[in-house]
Design a protein around this motif. Structure first.
Motif, PDB file in Angstrom:
ATOM      1  N   ILE A   1       0.828  -1.201   0.000  1.00 30.67           N
ATOM      2  CA  ILE A   1       0.000   0.000   0.000  1.00 30.67           C
ATOM      3  C   ILE A   1       0.863   1.252   0.000  1.00 30.67           C
ATOM      4  O   ILE A   1       1.898   1.304   0.676  1.00 30.67           O
ATOM      5  CB  ILE A   1      -0.925   0.001   1.241  1.00 30.67           C
ATOM      6  N   SER A   2       0.425   2.248  -0.745  1.00 31.33           N
ATOM      7  CA  SER A   2       1.110   3.539  -0.740  1.00 31.33           C
ATOM      8  C   SER A   2       0.722   4.266   0.545  1.00 31.33           C
ATOM      9  O   SER A   2      -0.408   4.718   0.706  1.00 31.33           O
ATOM     10  CB  SER A   2       0.697   4.353  -1.970  1.00 31.33           C
ATOM     11  N   MET A   3       1.680   4.349   1.489  1.00 34.27           N
ATOM     12  CA  MET A   3       1.386   4.907   2.809  1.00 34.27           C
ATOM     13  C   MET A   3       1.676   6.392   2.877  1.00 34.27           C
ATOM     14  O   MET A   3       2.678   6.865   2.362  1.00 34.27           O
ATOM     15  CB  MET A   3       2.231   4.201   3.874  1.00 34.27           C
ATOM     16  N   GLU A   4       0.794   7.122   3.543  1.00 35.67           N
ATOM     17  CA  GLU A   4       1.079   8.507   3.898  1.00 35.67           C
ATOM     18  C   GLU A   4       2.191   8.517   4.951  1.00 35.67           C
ATOM     19  O   GLU A   4       2.321   7.581   5.755  1.00 35.67           O
ATOM     20  CB  GLU A   4      -0.172   9.171   4.490  1.00 35.67           C
TER      21      GLU A   4
ATOM     22  N   LEU B   1      -8.956  -2.227   3.719  1.00 39.39           N
ATOM     23  CA  LEU B   1      -7.710  -1.563   4.113  1.00 39.39           C
ATOM     24  C   LEU B   1      -7.354  -0.469   3.109  1.00 39.39           C
ATOM     25  O   LEU B   1      -7.037   0.670   3.496  1.00 39.39           O
ATOM     26  CB  LEU B   1      -6.577  -2.596   4.199  1.00 39.39           C
ATOM     27  N   HIS B   2      -7.408  -0.783   1.816  1.00 37.76           N
ATOM     28  CA  HIS B   2      -7.100   0.207   0.783  1.00 37.76           C
ATOM     29  C   HIS B   2      -8.061   1.387   0.854  1.00 37.76           C
ATOM     30  O   HIS B   2      -7.648   2.551   0.765  1.00 37.76           O
ATOM     31  CB  HIS B   2      -7.167  -0.436  -0.610  1.00 37.76           C
ATOM     32  N   LEU B   3      -9.355   1.091   1.017  1.00 39.39           N
ATOM     33  CA  LEU B   3     -10.359   2.145   1.015  1.00 39.39           C
ATOM     34  C   LEU B   3     -10.222   3.058   2.233  1.00 39.39           C
ATOM     35  O   LEU B   3     -10.209   4.295   2.101  1.00 39.39           O
ATOM     36  CB  LEU B   3     -11.765   1.531   0.976  1.00 39.39           C
ATOM     37  N   VAL B   4     -10.128   2.467   3.421  1.00 40.93           N
ATOM     38  CA  VAL B   4     -10.036   3.269   4.641  1.00 40.93           C
ATOM     39  C   VAL B   4      -8.729   4.067   4.653  1.00 40.93           C
ATOM     40  O   VAL B   4      -8.701   5.225   5.066  1.00 40.93           O
ATOM     41  CB  VAL B   4     -10.167   2.373   5.895  1.00 40.93           C
ATOM     42  N   ASN B   5      -7.659   3.460   4.166  1.00 39.72           N
ATOM     43  CA  ASN B   5      -6.389   4.188   4.070  1.00 39.72           C
ATOM     44  C   ASN B   5      -6.512   5.352   3.088  1.00 39.72           C
ATOM     45  O   ASN B   5      -5.981   6.444   3.332  1.00 39.72           O
ATOM     46  CB  ASN B   5      -5.274   3.239   3.628  1.00 39.72           C
ATOM     47  N   GLY B   6      -7.237   5.125   1.983  1.00 43.65           N
ATOM     48  CA  GLY B   6      -7.437   6.193   1.010  1.00 43.65           C
ATOM     49  C   GLY B   6      -8.243   7.350   1.563  1.00 43.65           C
ATOM     50  O   GLY B   6      -7.994   8.514   1.223  1.00 43.65           O
TER      51      GLY B   6
ATOM     52  N   ARG C   1      -4.366  10.344   5.400  1.00 37.31           N
ATOM     53  CA  ARG C   1      -3.783  11.679   5.567  1.00 37.31           C
ATOM     54  C   ARG C   1      -3.854  12.158   7.019  1.00 37.31           C
ATOM     55  O   ARG C   1      -3.164  13.106   7.397  1.00 37.31           O
ATOM     56  CB  ARG C   1      -4.465  12.683   4.627  1.00 37.31           C
ATOM     57  N   PHE C   2      -4.702  11.527   7.832  1.00 41.65           N
ATOM     58  CA  PHE C   2      -4.798  11.881   9.253  1.00 41.65           C
ATOM     59  C   PHE C   2      -3.939  10.976  10.136  1.00 41.65           C
ATOM     60  O   PHE C   2      -3.959  11.105  11.363  1.00 41.65           O
ATOM     61  CB  PHE C   2      -6.249  11.798   9.727  1.00 41.65           C
ATOM     62  N   GLY C   3      -3.216  10.048   9.511  1.00 41.59           N
ATOM     63  CA  GLY C   3      -2.367   9.145  10.286  1.00 41.59           C
ATOM     64  C   GLY C   3      -3.081   7.934  10.845  1.00 41.59           C
ATOM     65  O   GLY C   3      -2.529   7.211  11.688  1.00 41.59           O
ATOM     66  N   LEU C   4      -4.312   7.666  10.392  1.00 40.81           N
ATOM     67  CA  LEU C   4      -5.053   6.504  10.900  1.00 40.81           C
ATOM     68  C   LEU C   4      -4.342   5.208  10.517  1.00 40.81           C
ATOM     69  O   LEU C   4      -3.976   5.012   9.352  1.00 40.81           O
ATOM     70  CB  LEU C   4      -6.471   6.475  10.327  1.00 40.81           C
ATOM     71  N   VAL C   5      -4.168   4.330  11.487  1.00 41.12           N
ATOM     72  CA  VAL C   5      -3.586   3.014  11.247  1.00 41.12           C
ATOM     73  C   VAL C   5      -4.723   1.994  11.231  1.00 41.12           C
ATOM     74  O   VAL C   5      -5.536   1.940  12.155  1.00 41.12           O
ATOM     75  CB  VAL C   5      -2.560   2.648  12.339  1.00 41.12           C
ATOM     76  N   VAL C   6      -4.761   1.197  10.170  1.00 38.37           N
ATOM     77  CA  VAL C   6      -5.745   0.120  10.063  1.00 38.37           C
ATOM     78  C   VAL C   6      -5.072  -1.184  10.463  1.00 38.37           C
ATOM     79  O   VAL C   6      -3.973  -1.480   9.992  1.00 38.37           O
ATOM     80  CB  VAL C   6      -6.294   0.014   8.614  1.00 38.37           C
ATOM     81  N   LEU C   7      -5.712  -1.942  11.326  1.00 43.25           N
ATOM     82  CA  LEU C   7      -5.158  -3.234  11.735  1.00 43.25           C
ATOM     83  C   LEU C   7      -6.106  -4.364  11.340  1.00 43.25           C
ATOM     84  O   LEU C   7      -7.281  -4.374  11.739  1.00 43.25           O
ATOM     85  CB  LEU C   7      -4.929  -3.279  13.251  1.00 43.25           C
ATOM     86  N   ILE C   8      -5.590  -5.298  10.545  1.00 45.67           N
ATOM     87  CA  ILE C   8      -6.305  -6.545  10.248  1.00 45.67           C
ATOM     88  C   ILE C   8      -5.774  -7.600  11.210  1.00 45.67           C
ATOM     89  O   ILE C   8      -4.637  -8.064  11.066  1.00 45.67           O
ATOM     90  CB  ILE C   8      -6.086  -6.989   8.787  1.00 45.67           C
ATOM     91  N   PRO C   9      -6.538  -7.977  12.218  1.00 45.79           N
ATOM     92  CA  PRO C   9      -6.021  -8.893  13.246  1.00 45.79           C
ATOM     93  C   PRO C   9      -5.986 -10.365  12.818  1.00 45.79           C
ATOM     94  O   PRO C   9      -5.426 -11.191  13.543  1.00 45.79           O
ATOM     95  CB  PRO C   9      -6.988  -8.683  14.412  1.00 45.79           C
ATOM     96  N   ASP C  10      -6.570 -10.686  11.677  1.00 45.99           N
ATOM     97  CA  ASP C  10      -6.597 -12.067  11.193  1.00 45.99           C
ATOM     98  C   ASP C  10      -5.214 -12.435  10.629  1.00 45.99           C
ATOM     99  O   ASP C  10      -5.032 -12.616   9.423  1.00 45.99           O
ATOM    100  CB  ASP C  10      -7.676 -12.212  10.115  1.00 45.99           C
TER     101      ASP C  10
END
Length: 532
Positions: A71-74, A214-219, A223-232
């Protein structure tokens, strides 16, 4: 983006349960069921208790870096992930299943609340760093709930034959059809093409739903620094094996939760107390219940049977195959994240209030519970219509019938109540009862019965008078119904029905910025925003 915001208490809306409003009010009946007050002092206490607990930070950071590899990360996201290795960094978590296209609006509101609270605490407590985290409940198998959205009153349903954990399902032709339908509906709006491009970049054929989310929420929020965690993930589940083993061997959580629900149930309506073993067996496209039969562990739906030695060996070799249900999901979350506050809706808070002793039984710190922000979004035209109908924001939350009755009584020139007459009649019948009683005491019940019947008829007449007068206000009734239909679809809160698509397609990223600006960090009030 021009707008103005007003706020109401949650209790005044009438849409929240007593357990939620009592929690916000600090009711003494609920105090034994949570660890920290939902305020700054409670946050400080949660940090203190968290510092005494070992969090597998290096495993967490490794898992996140691996998860984000494609993923292209901010820069803000990358920085926040790296900071999680630091003992002075803590998380602010909200959790939700991977609803397709983000599902109902409150999915967005929860995430923005986590971002706002993390920002606010970082400013108030500069010795620490606070990272907002969206914890994805990707192991949920309820496709009926997660596979549908509603855009401006138009429902869309994902018809797929896939089963099991929704996060592991894959984007298929049927889901691509929904992308076409969304674009057809929103493409003519100012930011409709931008929204469709984001959806199509996220929901790529063959990609899993958890990866797409993950891609959608990151998109939307990177920009606000939100980290998405997939616990699976195998590494993360491995850090929870001691609790899974305790649950398999002792079935500890069900016993503890039963005690809490019994105590809570004396005052409030409680959630289910789970099962004797609050774990599922998760493999490929199946997520099935683990049950105890004698000394064995069985997964009937898969035809599997393990003795104690075999199930513990399976746990050691494949921890990723053990999926906690709602009773243990929070404990897993709080094991792998250095978390100090959990943001959830009313239903989530209600079941978290059952879980304090589960956490105590496995010595995991209990976070501060924060009710997520709620919004009602209006256009300037809708607010103008509200004012023309002599309504205000609090009255909008009432039922249509109640609003119309109040309007008719306010605008009519005729007397529609028989309050005075009913009072006079009550006095008259009381006099007759006393008079009859002087003749024969047994006549009193007879007069009382006549009184009840007469008063009932007068009440019925009063209702008929109101109904007759209301027929003269058909135009106002249609206007009220139209306003309520848009603001409270299906007689529910807008945030529980509407999807992001219509709003984003009209206003773009400025709409998200506006919501963030009006998100309260830790105070709890219902916000009404009018967009000009």
């Amino acid at each position: 983006m021009k707008h103005h915001c007003s706020r109401l208490s949650y209790e005044s809306t009438g849409y929240f349960s007593s357990i939620v409003t009592d929690y916000l009010a600090g009711a003494s009946a609920l105090r034994p069921f949570y660890a920290h007050q939902p305020d700054l002092e409670g946050i400080k206490n949660a940090i203190a208790s968290r510092q005494d607990f070992f969090t597998p930070r290096h495993i967490l950071v490794e898992s996140l870096e691996e998860q984000y590899r494609s993923i292209s990360m901010e820069e803000q996201v990358s920085s926040n992930i790296a900071a999680l290795a630091n003992e002075n960094t803590f998380t602010i978590v909200t959790a939700h299943q991977p609803n397709i296209f983000t599902g109902p609006l409150y999915f967005i509101y929860k995430i923005l609340h986590a971002i706002q609270l993390a920002t606010s605490l970082s400013e108030q407590m500069p010795a620490y760093r606070f990272v907002p985290v969206y914890y994805m409940g990707s192991e949920d198998a309820d496709l009926d709930e997660l596979g549908q959205i509603n855009i401006d009153g138009h429902p869309l349903q994902w018809d797929t034959s896939q089963t099991g954990a929704v996060g592991r399902m894959k984007v298929d032709k049927e889901l691509i059809k929904l992308l076409d339908a969304i674009e057809g509906q929103t493409g003519v709006l100012p930011y409709g093409k931008e929204l469709s491009a984001l959806f199509r970049q996220s929901y790529v054929s063959g990609r899993t739903i958890q990866e797409a989310t993950l891609h959608l929420v990151n998109g939307l929020f990177g920009r606000f620094g939100l980290v998405v965690l997939i616990p699976d993930q195998q590494k993360l589940k491995a850090a929870f094996t001691s609790v899974i083993e305790k649950e398999l061997l002792e079935g500890f959580s069900h016993k503890v939760v039963q005690q809490s629900t019994t105590a809570l149930g004396k005052t409030y309506k409680v959630q289910a107390a789970g099962r004797e073993i609050n774990l599922f067996y998760l493999i490929n496209d199946r997520r099935e219940r683990i049950e105890k039969e004698g000394g064995d562990f069985v997964v009937h739906a898969l035809g599997l049977r393990f003795n104690q030695t075999e199930i513990l060996e399976e746990l050691k070799n494949h921890p990723e195959r053990f999926s906690p249900n709602v009773i243990l999901r929070g404990a897993f979350q709080e094991t792998i994240l250095p978390n100090i506050a959990f943001i959830g809706g009313g239903g989530e808070l209600a079941y978290w209030l059952e879980l304090k002793e589960v956490f105590a039984a496995i010595a995991i710190p209990f976070p501060v519970l924060v009710l997520r922000n709620s919004f009602l979004l209006m256009t300037a035209e809708q607010e103008q219509r509200m004012l023309q109908l002599e309504l205000n924001h609090p009255s909008l939350f009432q039922k249509t019938e109640v609003i119309l009755n109040q309007l008719v009584k306010k605008r009519t020139s005729r007397q529609l109540n028989l309050t005075k007459e009913i009072a006079q009649l009550s006095v008259l019948y009381e006099q007759m009862k006393q008079q009859a009683g002087t003749i024969d005491e047994t006549l009193k019940p007879h007069v009382e019965a006549l009184s009840v019947k007469a008063l009932k008829r007068l009440n019925e007449l009063e209702k008929k008078m109101l109904r007759a007068e209301k027929r003269k206000f058909e135009a106002e009734e249609r206007q009220i119904q139209g306003l309520k239909k848009h603001l409270f679809p299906a007689d529910s809160l807008q945030e529980r029905v509407d999807n992001i698509s219509g709003w984003y397609a009209r206003y773009g990223n400025s709409w998200i910025d506006m919501l963030l600006k009006n998100s309260l960090p830790i105070e709890s009030q219902f916000s009404i925003i009018t967009i000009s």
